[in-house]
Design a protein around this motif. Structure first.
Motif, PDB file in Angstrom:
ATOM      1  N   MET A   8       0.872  -1.187   0.000  1.00 32.78           N
ATOM      2  CA  MET A   8       0.000   0.000   0.000  1.00 32.78           C
ATOM      3  C   MET A   8       0.903   1.228   0.000  1.00 32.78           C
ATOM      4  SD  MET A   8      -3.327  -0.605   0.109  1.00 32.78           S
ATOM      5  CE  MET A   8      -3.887   0.992   0.610  1.00 32.78           C
ATOM      6  N   ALA A   9       0.476   2.259  -0.756  1.00 29.55           N
ATOM      7  CA  ALA A   9       1.250   3.504  -0.799  1.00 29.55           C
ATOM      8  C   ALA A   9       0.404   4.596  -1.427  1.00 29.55           C
ATOM      9  CB  ALA A   9       2.527   3.316  -1.608  1.00 29.55           C
ATOM     10  N   ASN A  10       0.795   5.837  -1.213  1.00 32.17           N
ATOM     11  CA  ASN A  10       0.208   6.916  -1.998  1.00 32.17           C
ATOM     12  C   ASN A  10       0.646   6.686  -3.437  1.00 32.17           C
ATOM     13  OD1 ASN A  10      -1.008   8.239   0.184  1.00 32.17           O
ATOM     14  ND2 ASN A  10       0.883   9.337   0.654  1.00 32.17           N
ATOM     15  N   ASP A  11      -0.278   6.822  -4.365  1.00 31.37           N
ATOM     16  CA  ASP A  11       0.051   6.529  -5.754  1.00 31.37           C
ATOM     17  C   ASP A  11       1.065   7.526  -6.305  1.00 31.37           C
ATOM     18  OD1 ASP A  11      -0.128   5.089  -8.148  1.00 31.37           O
ATOM     19  OD2 ASP A  11      -1.499   6.585  -8.970  1.00 31.37           O
ATOM     20  N   ARG A  12       2.006   7.000  -7.070  1.00 37.37           N
ATOM     21  CA  ARG A  12       2.994   7.810  -7.777  1.00 37.37           C
ATOM     22  C   ARG A  12       3.703   6.902  -8.769  1.00 37.37           C
ATOM     23  NH1 ARG A  12       5.349   6.654  -2.764  1.00 37.37           N
ATOM     24  NH2 ARG A  12       7.402   5.672  -2.917  1.00 37.37           N
ATOM     25  N   PRO A  13       4.337   7.466  -9.770  1.00 32.22           N
ATOM     26  CA  PRO A  13       5.082   6.646 -10.735  1.00 32.22           C
ATOM     27  C   PRO A  13       6.245   5.918 -10.069  1.00 32.22           C
ATOM     28  CG  PRO A  13       4.714   8.852 -11.606  1.00 32.22           C
ATOM     29  CD  PRO A  13       4.301   8.882 -10.159  1.00 32.22           C
ATOM     30  N   GLY A  14       6.529   4.704 -10.538  1.00 34.88           N
ATOM     31  CA  GLY A  14       7.721   3.984 -10.122  1.00 34.88           C
ATOM     32  C   GLY A  14       7.563   2.995  -8.983  1.00 34.88           C
ATOM     33  N   ILE A  15       6.369   2.825  -8.441  1.00 37.83           N
ATOM     34  CA  ILE A  15       6.209   1.910  -7.307  1.00 37.83           C
ATOM     35  C   ILE A  15       6.519   0.471  -7.723  1.00 37.83           C
ATOM     36  CG2 ILE A  15       4.574   0.913  -5.655  1.00 37.83           C
ATOM     37  CD1 ILE A  15       3.210   3.671  -5.557  1.00 37.83           C
ATOM     38  N   THR A  37      -4.869   1.202  -8.696  1.00 37.18           N
ATOM     39  CA  THR A  37      -4.904   2.502  -8.038  1.00 37.18           C
ATOM     40  C   THR A  37      -6.364   2.853  -7.801  1.00 37.18           C
ATOM     41  OG1 THR A  37      -2.886   3.188  -9.158  1.00 37.18           O
ATOM     42  CG2 THR A  37      -4.268   4.928  -8.241  1.00 37.18           C
ATOM     43  N   MET A  38      -6.667   3.234  -6.579  1.00 39.12           N
ATOM     44  CA  MET A  38      -8.023   3.635  -6.216  1.00 39.12           C
ATOM     45  C   MET A  38      -7.940   4.817  -5.270  1.00 39.12           C
ATOM     46  SD  MET A  38      -9.963   0.079  -5.442  1.00 39.12           S
ATOM     47  CE  MET A  38      -9.883  -1.289  -6.565  1.00 39.12           C
ATOM     48  N   ALA A  39      -8.674   5.866  -5.584  1.00 42.31           N
ATOM     49  CA  ALA A  39      -8.769   7.046  -4.719  1.00 42.31           C
ATOM     50  C   ALA A  39      -7.391   7.561  -4.300  1.00 42.31           C
ATOM     51  CB  ALA A  39      -9.636   6.744  -3.493  1.00 42.31           C
ATOM     52  N   GLY A  40      -6.452   7.577  -5.264  1.00 42.85           N
ATOM     53  CA  GLY A  40      -5.127   8.122  -5.001  1.00 42.85           C
ATOM     54  C   GLY A  40      -4.191   7.198  -4.258  1.00 42.85           C
ATOM     55  N   LYS A  41      -4.606   5.968  -4.029  1.00 41.72           N
ATOM     56  CA  LYS A  41      -3.766   4.991  -3.330  1.00 41.72           C
ATOM     57  C   LYS A  41      -3.402   3.857  -4.273  1.00 41.72           C
ATOM     58  CE  LYS A  41      -3.981   6.853   0.764  1.00 41.72           C
ATOM     59  NZ  LYS A  41      -2.800   7.383   1.426  1.00 41.72           N
TER      60      LYS A  41
END
Length: 164
Positions: A8-15, A37-41
């Motif tokens: 789980m993480a805040n969404d961003r490129p490269g995870i 990705t759901m609701a920014g996560k």
């Protein structure tokens, strides 16, 4: 050794790349995954295979990813010996509160093992309401019946349709 990672993480490129890099660095093999990705996560589940001599170091490295903002939970995979046959169905009907509980309760009452459940709500063009759609992959033993599964789901509501 098979490991199951929940991320789980805040969404961003490269995870996904960051995970893959750490797995490869410890001689691991990425076997399968589900990510969304759901609701920014960002949420994901990944099954990996790591040689036993690298497993402890791999687990420590993956848990240190929390310093990069990733929450990684690790479980050891288990092999399942029971003979099952996998099936896939699509369930569609008018959306309403509790529909996911109804569908999963019907499956659980028959001891159906759900492998993958994907749901979504979409506009119902004819009625102006919302349409519930579920794609369900599940396993049945020899003593379980696909007809019983379909009957139990269709019995939930007259508007609910099950397609193989």
């Amino acid at each position: 050794m098979e490991l199951i990672l929940t991320i789980m993480a805040n969404d961003r490129p490269g995870i996904a790349e960051r995970l893959a890099r750490e797995i490869e660095a410890h001689h691991g093999n990425w076997l399968e995954s589900r990510m969304a990705t759901m609701a920014g996560k960002f949420a994901g589940i990944v099954r990996i295979d790591v040689p036993s001599e690298h497993a402890e170091a791999a687990q420590k490295a993956l848990q240190r990813l929390r310093d990069d903002g990733l929450s990684v939970q690790i479980e050891h995979g288990e092999t399942v010996d029971q003979q099952v046959q996998e099936h896939c169905i699509e369930v569609v009907g008018n959306d309403r509160p509790g529909i996911v509980r109804e569908v999963t309760q019907a499956l659980a009452s028959l001891s159906v093992n759900v492998i993958d459940l994907q749901t979504e709500i979409e506009p119902a063009s004819m009625s102006g309401g919302s349409l519930f759609r579920a794609h369900i992959e599940f396993a049945l033993t020899e003593s379980q019946s696909m007809d019983a599964v379909i009957h139990a789901l269709e019995a939930l509501s007259p508007d609910l349709m099950v397609d193989r």
